[in-house]
Write an enzyme that holds these catalytic residues in place. Structure first.
Site, short mmCIF file in Angstrom:
data_model
loop_
_atom_site.label_atom_id
_atom_site.label_comp_id
_atom_site.label_asym_id
_atom_site.label_seq_id
_atom_site.Cartn_x
_atom_site.Cartn_y
_atom_site.Cartn_z
N LYS A 1 5.16 -10.71 5.74
CA LYS A 1 5.96 -10.78 4.50
C LYS A 1 6.94 -11.94 4.57
CE LYS A 1 5.80 -5.77 4.10
NZ LYS A 1 4.38 -5.81 3.75
N LYS B 1 -7.66 -7.48 12.53
CA LYS B 1 -7.13 -6.50 11.57
C LYS B 1 -7.88 -5.17 11.67
CE LYS B 1 -4.79 -5.26 7.92
NZ LYS B 1 -3.37 -4.98 7.99
N LYS C 1 -2.44 -9.31 2.08
CA LYS C 1 -2.01 -9.33 0.68
C LYS C 1 -0.70 -10.10 0.49
CE LYS C 1 1.58 -6.29 -0.14
NZ LYS C 1 1.88 -5.79 1.16
N GLY D 1 0.83 -1.20 0.00
CA GLY D 1 0.00 0.00 0.00
C GLY D 1 0.86 1.25 0.00
N ASN D 2 2.00 1.15 0.66
CA ASN D 2 2.86 2.32 0.78
C ASN D 2 3.74 2.53 -0.44
OD1 ASN D 2 1.91 2.93 3.47
ND2 ASN D 2 3.05 1.11 4.09
#
Ligand code: ADP
Ligand code: MG
Length: 316
Positions: free
Chosen positions: A280, A128, A218, A10-11
């Protein structure tokens, strides 16, 4: 197949703290697209996926403000909207960047769903945070009105809605995308798939799926996509140049070339924060365990060099 899956955080799509205007998004994507166009020559197929946290946050706020006039959409529909939005954003900047680089590849964005299990324990314990911060009174009201799970975040001084983050089981469009990529039509495209982790759905009966109020991580969904397509390289692009041990503490050390075993040891020792770097690393380990060849964590400025083995965190 010498292809790669690149997951844009997103960043990497919107600078942290940006208001979220289309112009901000486009100028951020312009820089990202230039780098992607450079690597698209060597990594065929190049498949992209992306986060949607800030984009969904904006849509939630919009629908909240407009609720008296326009009926708010459920979360799965907002996910679908952001897949279209970010897909269009990527097309708008990546196609011209590809042409400038002398490539004739097209950019094709697909609406994708991810199946989750209705009985996933995550639904009983939502974790979340999404949307804006609320006051205590508002939080109480929302809990009563909508049955939302609300959590207090003392550090940031407010209450937020929590939704479940269930495990992605199956990428529904995976088999079709695999067939597409084995055709000459598919090979002439950069595909954008499973944005925001995919639209979360549960199976009701044969070919009948229903959207659920959840968000799929994601990074976890990206690992599933890379595996499903049999891509040897999986890259997570975020806003730091890689993964570090003792991150933000004295003795901080960035990991460059490392092995799956070493990364796994650091992961077990709790070196990677839950909700940011943790998922991640977990996604990368999952990909490598299931036969993936190379996992890379990097940022946009270092992406091309990371793929050449000179930057980022590279795990084989
Ligand atoms: P994205 O939107 O790309 O998913 P996240 O904010 O979820 O970005 O994750 C990236 C962030 O993870 C970095 O900005 C960094 O602050 C944080 N982080 C936590 N632990 C680590 C670590 N061990 N090494 C590097 N970054 C870390
Ligand atoms: Mg994240």
């Amino acid at each position: 197949m010498p292809g790669a899956l690149v997951a844009l955080g997103g960043n990497a799509l919107l600078p942290r703290g940006a208001r979220g205007s289309w112009e901000e998004a486009r100028s951020r994507m312009r820089a990202t697209a230039q780098t992607l166009a450079r690597i698209a020559r060597r990594y065929r197929p190049l498949v992209l996926t992306h986060g949607n946290g800030p984009q969904v946050g904006l849509l939630l706020r919009q629908s909240e403000l407009a609720a008296r006039e326009v009926p708010p959409s459920p979360l799965d529909v907002l996910d679908a909207e952001t897949q279209g939005e970010v897909g269009y954003l990527i097309q708008s900047e990546l196609e011209p960047a590809l042409r400038r680089a002398g490539s004739r590849l097209d950019v094709l964005a697909l609406v994708c769903r991810t199946e989750v299990r209705g009985s996933d324990p995550a639904f009983r314990r939502p974790t979340k945070p999404i949307g804006r911060f609320y006051s205590e009174q508002e939080a109480r009201l929302l809990r009563k009105q909508h049955g939302w799970t609300m959590a207090h975040d003392p550090a940031r001084g407010g209450w937020r809605r929590l939704v479940a983050s269930p495990v992605p089981l199956r990428w529904l469009e995976g088999p079709a995308v695999r067939r597409l990529l084995s055709s000459s039509a598919g090979r002439s495209c950069v595909l954008v798939v499973s944005g925001g982790g995919g639209i979360p759905v549960v199976r009701r009966s044969r070919a009948n799926y229903a959207g659920v109020e959840a968000v799929i991580d994601k990074d976890r969904a990206a690992a599933l996509v890379a595996h499903e397509l049999g891509l040897p390289t999986f890259v997570i692009v975020t806003d730091v140049p890689g993964a570090a041990v003792s991150f933000g503490r004295p003795g901080e050390r960035w990991l460059h070339e490392t092995s799956r075993e070493e990364l796994e040891r650091y992961w077990r020792a709790g070196e990677f924060a839950e909700g940011s770097m943790g998922p991640k690393v977990e996604a990368g380990l999952d990909f490598l365990r299931r036969g993936g060849r190379r996992f890379v964590i990097t940022d946009i400025p270092s992406l091309a060099r990371a793929l050449d083995g000179h930057a980022g965190t590279r795990v084989t």
